[in-house]
Structures are given as C-alpha cells and as structure tokens.
Design an enzyme around this catalytic site. Structure first.
Site, short mmCIF file in Angstrom:
data_model
loop_
_atom_site.label_atom_id
_atom_site.label_comp_id
_atom_site.label_asym_id
_atom_site.label_seq_id
_atom_site.Cartn_x
_atom_site.Cartn_y
_atom_site.Cartn_z
CG PHE A 135 -1.89 1.21 1.14
CD1 PHE A 135 -3.03 1.14 0.35
CD2 PHE A 135 -1.60 2.40 1.78
CE1 PHE A 135 -3.89 2.24 0.24
CE2 PHE A 135 -2.45 3.50 1.67
CZ PHE A 135 -3.59 3.41 0.91
CG ASP A 220 5.57 3.45 1.97
OD1 ASP A 220 5.55 4.01 3.08
OD2 ASP A 220 4.57 3.36 1.23
CE LYS A 249 -1.17 5.24 7.75
NZ LYS A 249 -0.79 4.86 6.40
C1 LIG Z 1 -0.91 5.16 5.01
C2 LIG Z 1 0.15 4.76 4.09
C3 LIG Z 1 0.41 5.49 2.92
C4 LIG Z 1 -0.43 6.67 2.48
O1 LIG Z 1 -0.39 7.73 3.37
P1 LIG Z 1 -1.48 8.92 3.25
O2 LIG Z 1 -1.02 9.92 4.26
O3 LIG Z 1 -2.82 8.30 3.57
O4 LIG Z 1 -1.43 9.43 1.88
C5 LIG Z 1 1.46 5.09 2.13
N1 LIG Z 1 2.24 4.05 2.46
C6 LIG Z 1 2.02 3.33 3.59
C7 LIG Z 1 2.93 2.20 3.92
C8 LIG Z 1 0.97 3.66 4.43
O5 LIG Z 1 0.73 2.92 5.51
#
Ligand SMILES: *Cc1c(COP(=O)(O)O)cnc(C)c1O
Length: 395
Positions: A135, A220, A249
């Site tokens: 994700f 990420d 986050k």
């Molecule tokens: C939540 C998340 C995102 C996206 O972040 P947003 O602030 O919602 O755009 C991207 N990568 C990972 C691993 C995430 O958990």
C-alpha cells in the site's frame, strides 16, 4: 442534539464505511464520543497518534507555533522545517529531506526523485518495481504502485512505469528488473496489506541486487517508521540502508505531514523540479520536531519493543480459549490477529460496544496500532475487553 451521522451522509462523499461513533475528544490512549463514552484507542488515528492524543509536548509546540507563524512560502527560510530535517538526518542513515503533507505525496516525490536519478545516471530508466499486497497511497501514480487490484480496478488505465511483483520473493524482483528499472519500492513490513513480515534475508537480498544493478531501493516507512516497529525505522532491524525513505503517519503525532529522505548521491532535485505550498510548513514541522525529540529523549522505541512483545504474548494467550484464532503476527506495536473465518467486523463492533477501538485489517483479521506511549496496563485492559468481545461472538 445534532445528528452528526445523518449530516455526514448528506454532505460527505461516502468513501469510507464509518463506525457509529462520533469522537469529540482525545487524551493519551483514550478518546471520548459526543455522549461522553470513553474508549481505549488501539487504532490511534490509523497509526498516526504516536504520542497519543493531545500529548502535552505536541500541544505546547503547536500552540507556541500557532501564535508565531503558521505558514510561510517556501521561498523563505523557516526554523521548524530546518530543525526537524536536522533531527531526522541525525537519527537516520539518510542525508537530505523534503517535506510534503501526506504519505502518498511523499511516495510520489520519492518516485519522481528516482526518475530524476534515472535520467541523470541510468540512461533514462524510469520503471519502479513494487510488490503485491503493498500500500503506497491513493493518488493516481500510487494506485499503480500499490499492488492490490481492489484499489486499481476502479481507475484503469493505470499510470505507466510500475511493475507489481510477489512480495517476499526476491527472484521475482530479479526477473522484473530490466534496463528501464530505476528503483525497487517496498514496505519493510506490509501494513495495510496484512501486517506481512518478510523473511529475514529478503530485504538484504533486494539491497544487494539494487547495488549490483546500480538501481535505488526506496523504503516506504510511512507506517513502520517513527518507532512503530520497535526501532526508530524498520530498516534497522534488517541490517540494510535504503537510498530513499518516506515517512508520514506518526511523524507529527496527528498534524498532517510527510517526508522524503534520501542519501546525498540520490538528492538530485534541482530548484523548481519539485515543490509544495504547504509542505514543510512551520506548524506541521513544529509538531514533528516535538514528536521526534520526545521519542528519542524518552527511549520510546525501547518501550515499544517491550510493550509490543507483551501485547503479542497476551494475544497468543487468547488462542487456547478461542481456537478460531489462527495467527498473531507483528513487530513492535504493529500487530495483527487472524481468524479462520470472517468475524473481524463483528469483533470490531463487539470491542467498540465494550470500549475498545480496533481496526478491521481484513474480513478475517484485526490490527492493533495503539499510540507508542501505552504501557502494559493499557494492554491488559485491551486484552480483557477483547477476551469478552470474542466470547460474545462464540456464545
Ligand atoms: C498510510 C500509508 C500510505 C499513504 O499515506 P497517506 O497519508 O494516507 O497518503 C502510504 N504508504 C504506507 C505504507 C501507508 O501505511
């Protein structure tokens, strides 16, 4: 009394199936709804409220900043932005920072940076290999990066330049690498995809492959970073260093922020090639600085490791009583509990009624991502409620 839930249905696009609770206040690991009901919060604003709700150091930093300077154009120097960047660099393996407002934006910027690197050093290579079950966010390019059909199919055709391969399969990354590849982008532990942990040697193998090919490794760490998995960044647990890392986050305990961090040799943006109106704004960066400083000064990562192990052991301890629990997995305070049938929605509702917020990770799995400041006492309380909630499901 105002019926907020009815007004929500009238005025907001229905992009999310909300739970029937209207939250109005939070303190530490607890939140309260409009009727004054208290909940122990193991969702934590979706792994965002790292220091819990309204932590005094964050409130103080934001309050002071709000009274001084909220926003300035990025054509001027602002102090919180520089202070937060310095602290991030001093506490990671990376050298340079760019701030955005969200996770998906940070990832977009990371891919743009990798494409610039490809233009500068890799004969224009632009493709990024990502994994199934990943994700990376909701913007159009990150939907292509996110290897999950349910997020992609509504928006076909996808943006070009991404290849989704099987996660935790090093050979698949090798096979997908071509002369057009500029980077591999991975979550060290897949969060939204299911709290999926890779084999111990996977990330090291991918790192070695990227080195051999001269391509970049983007991690990420939007969900795994900022102490969530028991080290400040998850890469530390796998003995590797990324070329680019993204954060968001938990970085500012709830104030919107994102960041791209990169090694010096990869920091190839020239002035004007990337930018953001709000990114790096003094308010968000003051909150981020207060959060990171508190995490470092108070060994929050050590605490996360211990409390996380205590939580996992407690969840394991529920298995004999509830044989439909098939697995407990996670790192630090990013933990999943999987069932052999689709009872996660019922479990979430039963917990909610008994005063505990948990996340439905999948139809048959729950996720726990509480604030990083919780102690064993809150874990015991959560386990007690979960025990009762699961009992109510089987009886
Ligand atoms: C939540 C998340 C995102 C996206 O972040 P947003 O602030 O919602 O755009 C991207 N990568 C990972 C691993 C995430 O958990």
């Amino acid at each position: 009394m105002t019926n907020w839930q009815e007004l929500e249905r009238k005025y907001l696009m229905s992009t999310v199936e909300r739970l029937p609770v209207t939250l109005v206040r939070g303190q530490g690991a607890r939140v309260w709804d409009e009727d004054g009901r208290e909940y122990l919060d193991f969702v934590g604003g979706w792994a965002v409220n790292s220091l819990g709700h309204c932590h005094p150091v964050v409130v103080q930093a934001v309050t002071e900043q709000v009274n001084n300077l909220i926003q300035a154009s990025n054509q001027f120097y602002t102090i919180p932005q520089i202070q937060l960047a310095e602290l991030l660099v001093q506490n990671s393996c990376l050298d340079k920072v760019f701030f955005s407002n969200s996770g998906t934006e940070a990832n977009e910027g990371a891919v743009k940076l990798a494409r610039r690197y490809g233009k500068c050093y890799l004969n224009g290579a632009y493709e990024v290999i990502t994994t199934m079950g990943s994700f990376h966010g909701r913007t159009l390019a990150m939907v292509a990066a996110t290897g999950q059909p349910k997020f992609q199919e509504p928006y076909l055709p996808l943006i070009a330049g991404f290849k989704n391969v099987e996660y935790n399969n090093f050979e698949a990354i090798k096979a997908a690498t071509t002369g057009q590849t500029c980077a591999v982008m991975l979550e060290p532990v897949q969060g939204e995809g299911g709290v999926n942990l890779p084999d111990d040697d996977y990330l090291a193998a991918v790192r070695a492959w990227c080195d051999q090919k001269g391509i970049l490794l983007i991690l990420d760490e939007i969900q795994t970073g900022m102490g969530r998995t028991g080290t400040l960044f998850a890469y530390e647990q796998y003995g590797i260093e990324p070329d680019i890392m993204t954060l968001a986050k938990g970085l500012a305990s709830g104030i919107p922020i994102g960041a791209i961090l990169a090694k010096d040799k990869v920091s190839v943006f020239a002035p004007g090639e990337h930018g953001s109106t709000f990114g790096g704004n003094p308010l968000a960066c003051a909150a981020g600085y207060a959060t990171l400083k508190f995490i470092i000064d108070n060994d929050i990562v050590g605490k996360v490791k211990r409390v996380g192990e205590y939580l996992m052991a407690g969840l394991e301890g529920l298995k004999p009583k509830f044989p439909f629990i098939t697995e407990v997995r996670g790192r630090g305070l990013l933990v999943a509990m999987e069932f052999n049938r689709d009872i996660a929605s019922e479990a979430v509702m039963a917990c909610l009624e008994k005063g505990l917020l948990v996340n439905k990770l999948k139809p048959n799995a729950l996720r726990f991502m509480p604030p990083l400041i919780i102690g064993n006492q809150e874990v015991d309380e959560a386990l007690g409620i979960l025990n009762k909630a699961l009992s109510s499901l089987v009886s």
